[in-house]
Enzyme design. Structure first.
Site, mmCIF file in Angstrom:
data_model
loop_
_atom_site.group_PDB
_atom_site.id
_atom_site.type_symbol
_atom_site.label_atom_id
_atom_site.label_comp_id
_atom_site.label_asym_id
_atom_site.label_seq_id
_atom_site.Cartn_x
_atom_site.Cartn_y
_atom_site.Cartn_z
ATOM 1 N N GLY A 136 -8.381 1.077 5.786
ATOM 2 C CA GLY A 136 -8.441 2.538 5.829
ATOM 3 C C GLY A 136 -9.067 3.165 7.059
ATOM 4 N N SER A 137 -9.063 2.447 8.188
ATOM 5 C CA SER A 137 -9.674 3.089 9.361
ATOM 6 C C SER A 137 -8.831 4.267 9.860
ATOM 7 C CB SER A 137 -9.908 2.068 10.481
ATOM 8 O OG SER A 137 -8.705 1.671 11.072
ATOM 9 N N ASN A 138 -7.524 4.157 9.779
ATOM 10 C CA ASN A 138 -6.694 5.304 10.172
ATOM 11 C C ASN A 138 -6.869 6.464 9.195
ATOM 12 O OD1 ASN A 138 -4.834 4.948 12.609
ATOM 13 N ND2 ASN A 138 -4.715 2.953 11.586
ATOM 14 N N LYS A 177 7.174 -5.076 -8.130
ATOM 15 C CA LYS A 177 7.562 -5.715 -6.860
ATOM 16 C C LYS A 177 6.423 -5.662 -5.845
ATOM 17 C CE LYS A 177 11.825 -6.518 -8.063
ATOM 18 N NZ LYS A 177 12.336 -7.895 -8.226
ATOM 19 N N ILE A 201 9.259 2.148 2.249
ATOM 20 C CA ILE A 201 9.541 3.378 1.500
ATOM 21 C C ILE A 201 11.037 3.435 1.185
ATOM 22 C CG2 ILE A 201 9.412 5.911 1.578
ATOM 23 C CD1 ILE A 201 6.678 4.430 1.580
ATOM 24 N N HIS A 206 2.242 2.524 13.802
ATOM 25 C CA HIS A 206 2.568 1.102 13.990
ATOM 26 C C HIS A 206 1.801 0.569 15.200
ATOM 27 C CE1 HIS A 206 4.848 -2.552 13.544
ATOM 28 N NE2 HIS A 206 5.055 -2.547 14.847
ATOM 29 N N MET A 227 1.436 -1.118 2.730
ATOM 30 C CA MET A 227 2.139 -2.384 2.911
ATOM 31 C C MET A 227 3.433 -2.475 2.094
ATOM 32 S SD MET A 227 0.276 -3.621 5.161
ATOM 33 C CE MET A 227 0.824 -5.310 5.307
ATOM 34 N N ARG A 228 4.123 -1.352 1.972
ATOM 35 C CA ARG A 228 5.399 -1.362 1.242
ATOM 36 C C ARG A 228 6.429 -0.534 1.987
ATOM 37 N NH1 ARG A 228 4.509 -2.903 -4.328
ATOM 38 N NH2 ARG A 228 2.298 -3.385 -4.456
ATOM 39 N N ASN A 260 4.442 7.420 9.990
ATOM 40 C CA ASN A 260 3.812 6.105 9.946
ATOM 41 C C ASN A 260 3.176 5.805 11.303
ATOM 42 O OD1 ASN A 260 3.184 3.479 8.885
ATOM 43 N ND2 ASN A 260 4.913 2.634 10.038
HETATM 44 C C1 GRF Z 1 -3.043 -0.427 11.426
HETATM 45 O O1 GRF Z 1 -3.068 -1.336 12.491
HETATM 46 C C2 GRF Z 1 -1.721 0.275 11.364
HETATM 47 O O2 GRF Z 1 -1.133 0.483 12.608
HETATM 48 C C3 GRF Z 1 -0.882 -0.671 10.551
HETATM 49 O O3 GRF Z 1 -1.755 -1.172 9.580
HETATM 50 C C4 GRF Z 1 -3.093 -1.140 10.071
HETATM 51 C C5 GRF Z 1 -3.902 -0.382 9.078
HETATM 52 O O4 GRF Z 1 -5.265 -0.364 9.425
HETATM 53 N N1 GRF Z 1 0.277 0.007 10.012
HETATM 54 P P1 GRF Z 1 -6.250 0.623 8.683
HETATM 55 O O5 GRF Z 1 -6.149 0.324 7.189
HETATM 56 O O6 GRF Z 1 -5.830 2.018 8.994
HETATM 57 O O7 GRF Z 1 -7.609 0.305 9.220
#
Ligand code: GRF
Length: 210
Positions: A14-16, A64, A97, A113, A94-95, A111
């Site tokens: 959850g850092s983002n 799933k 959409i 990436h 991690m799924r 999203n």
């Molecule tokens: C990040 O590197 C993001 O780009 C990828 O998954 C990771 C999630 O990290 N999609 P966080 O949970 O936001 O720390």
């Protein structure tokens, strides 16, 4: 002006999510995070969001592992609608959409990436880039469409790969870039400054004054 209402979907650390919540808590940010949803009961993101005063709930992801089946996705859409969400931000969700959610929030799902798309789609993108030997990798914020990591690109930030980098040290610098460009992309989105023209996203100039 009414602030745009954001929901974050996240599965892990959850850092983002934290970067987005903190940015949205700044004065003058045009959007607020009203909800964090996780498919993982034990995701640290849930407590991190709560400690910043944001409602955070686990929702049953169904049978799933890699996607939500249509009936489950329908339930997730209901919850988003109950909270009057305008935009959905995937942040380490991690799924993949699928149609029900994509149709309900068409053009309104983003999203992040950890690579310069279209290179190194999918999992472990930082390690993929390091192993390939690129001199620059980076981070990408994009709209979500029906293919993996493939929607129109909003912002990217390059990160130089140093000779002594490991996949982990590279990932750490990419993460810092993620935390800069994701809130910035959301700000542009909430200000109504993104125009999608085919695959290209045009960023409109800021309007000043009344
Ligand atoms: C990040 O590197 C993001 O780009 C990828 O998954 C990771 C999630 O990290 N999609 P966080 O949970 O936001 O720390």
């Amino acid at each position: 002006m009414r602030k745009a209402r954001l929901a974050i979907l996240a599965s892990g650390r959850g850092s983002n999510a934290v970067a987005l919540i903190k940015a949205a808590q700044q004065e003058n940010f045009p959007a607020e995070v009203v909800l964090v949803l996780s498919d993982n009961r034990n995701a640290p993101v849930l407590d991190k969001a709560r400690s910043l005063g944001v409602k955070a709930i686990w929702l049953d992801p169904g049978p799933k592992c890699t996607f939500l089946i249509p009936e489950v996705e329908k339930r997730w859409v209901e919850v988003l609608r109950e909270h009057n969400v305008d935009y959905v931000l995937l942040a380490g969700f991690m799924r993949v959409i699928k149609k029900t959610l994509l149709d309900a929030f068409a053009g309104r799902i983003l999203n992040i990436h950890p690579a310069l798309l279209p290179s190194f789609k999918g999992l472990d993108a930082q390690r993929q880039a390091w192993e390939y030997g690129v001199k620059y990798s980076g981070a990408t914020v994009h709209f979500v469409d029906d293919s993996l990591d493939s929607g129109p690109i909003i912002l990217q930030e390059p990160v130089k790969v140093e000779d002594d980098d490991t996949p982990e040290s590279l990932a750490a610098r990419i993460l810092e870039a993620e935390h800069r460009i994701y809130p910035e992309a959301v700000r542009l989105l909430a200000q109504g400054r993104l125009r999608i023209e085919r695959r290209r996203v045009r960023i409109l100039k800021e309007k000043h004054g009344g």
